[in-house]
Design an enzyme around this catalytic site. Structure first.
Site, PDB file in Angstrom:
ATOM      1  N   ARG A  31       1.271   1.908   5.193  1.00 31.41           N
ATOM      2  CA  ARG A  31       1.755   2.454   3.216  1.00 31.41           C
ATOM      3  C   ARG A  31       1.504   4.350   4.074  1.00 31.41           C
ATOM      4  O   ARG A  31       0.926   4.646   5.047  1.00 31.41           O
ATOM      5  CB  ARG A  31       0.042   2.773   3.278  1.00 31.41           C
ATOM      6  CG  ARG A  31       0.434   3.865   2.250  1.00 31.41           C
ATOM      7  CD  ARG A  31       0.919   2.886   0.612  1.00 31.41           C
ATOM      8  NE  ARG A  31       0.275   3.961  -0.545  1.00 31.41           N
ATOM      9  CZ  ARG A  31       0.678   5.226  -1.048  1.00 31.41           C
ATOM     10  NH1 ARG A  31       0.965   5.635   0.292  1.00 31.41           N
ATOM     11  NH2 ARG A  31       0.333   5.691  -2.148  1.00 31.41           N
ATOM     12  N   GLU A  39       5.512   2.001  -8.592  1.00 38.62           N
ATOM     13  CA  GLU A  39       5.576   1.693  -8.989  1.00 38.62           C
ATOM     14  C   GLU A  39       7.228  -0.061  -9.252  1.00 38.62           C
ATOM     15  O   GLU A  39       7.087   0.568  -9.677  1.00 38.62           O
ATOM     16  CB  GLU A  39       4.584  -0.037  -9.014  1.00 38.62           C
ATOM     17  CG  GLU A  39       2.562   1.348  -8.806  1.00 38.62           C
ATOM     18  CD  GLU A  39       2.150   1.403  -7.498  1.00 38.62           C
ATOM     19  OE1 GLU A  39       3.010  -0.321  -7.254  1.00 38.62           O
ATOM     20  OE2 GLU A  39       1.642   2.045  -7.519  1.00 38.62           O
ATOM     21  N   ARG A  73      -4.580  -1.645   4.846  1.00 41.72           N
ATOM     22  CA  ARG A  73      -3.326  -0.678   5.653  1.00 41.72           C
ATOM     23  C   ARG A  73      -3.514   0.532   6.099  1.00 41.72           C
ATOM     24  O   ARG A  73      -4.393   1.319   5.641  1.00 41.72           O
ATOM     25  CB  ARG A  73      -2.835  -0.597   4.355  1.00 41.72           C
ATOM     26  CG  ARG A  73      -2.308  -1.675   3.387  1.00 41.72           C
ATOM     27  CD  ARG A  73      -0.853  -1.717   2.302  1.00 41.72           C
ATOM     28  NE  ARG A  73      -1.563  -0.386   1.088  1.00 41.72           N
ATOM     29  CZ  ARG A  73      -1.471  -0.322  -0.178  1.00 41.72           C
ATOM     30  NH1 ARG A  73       0.057  -0.320  -0.603  1.00 41.72           N
ATOM     31  NH2 ARG A  73      -2.088   1.245  -0.471  1.00 41.72           N
TER      32      ARG A  73
END
Length: 177
Positions: A31, A39, A73
């Site tokens: 990320r 999104e 992540r």
């Protein structure tokens, strides 16, 4: 802060702020630090992803880990062929600066310049930040459709815009119903 010792190939791009590297025979999902991109189902989501694909896909990337997020992540500063991906995304108007988590002083200026130039998402008169989109503010929650009653109380299982199933528990979204 841990840094990668060498460059690694970018093997996929999920959206405008998430990519995967091939590191020592395994996949490492990263990320991008300091930013939040629209999104996939949101306005400018596709454009933001396309921008990150152009910047990084099939290129050599180096990363400097800052954190591990709630989804496991790696959160990192990533450079693709020497270009800081977070800075480029903000400069192109393809992401917002996450002010509470930002550790790069240059990003605020880059965002303001993109906004003045009406670059990318800033071409919209009132762009919706992704954190509002994800949490159903500004009417997006009305697009969710309940798929079943779970039995106890008022718990309803919803299907989100990308097919994920969740329910609200004490004001928090819980996946996997």
């Amino acid at each position: 802060m841990m840094a990668s010792a060498s460059a690694h190939p970018v093997i996929s791009v999920a959206d405008g702020d998430t990519l995967t590297l091939a590191v020592d025979g395994r996949r490492l999902k990263i990320r991008l630090a300091n930013i939040d991109a629209p999104e996939r189902g949101q306005a400018y989501g596709r454009e933001s992803r396309r921008s990150l694909v152009e910047l990084c896909m099939h290129k050599e990337a180096q990363y400097r880990t800052q954190d591990i997020d709630q989804y496991g992540r790696t959160v990192a500063v990533v450079t693709c062929d020497g270009v800081d991906a977070s800075r480029a995304q903000v400069e192109r108007g393809m992401a917002w600066v996450l002010t509470h988590y930002n550790r790069d002083a240059a990003l605020a200026t880059l965002q303001q310049q993109a906004r003045w130039r009406r670059m990318g998402l800033w071409a919209d008169s009132n762009p919706q930040p992704p954190w509002e989109f994800r949490h159903g503010k500004d009417g997006s929650a009305q697009t969710l459709s309940p798929v079943s009653r779970l039995g106890e109380g008022d718990d309803i299982c919803y299907t989100g815009p990308r097919g994920g199933r969740f329910r609200w528990v004490n004001g928090h979204k819980r996946y996997g119903c």
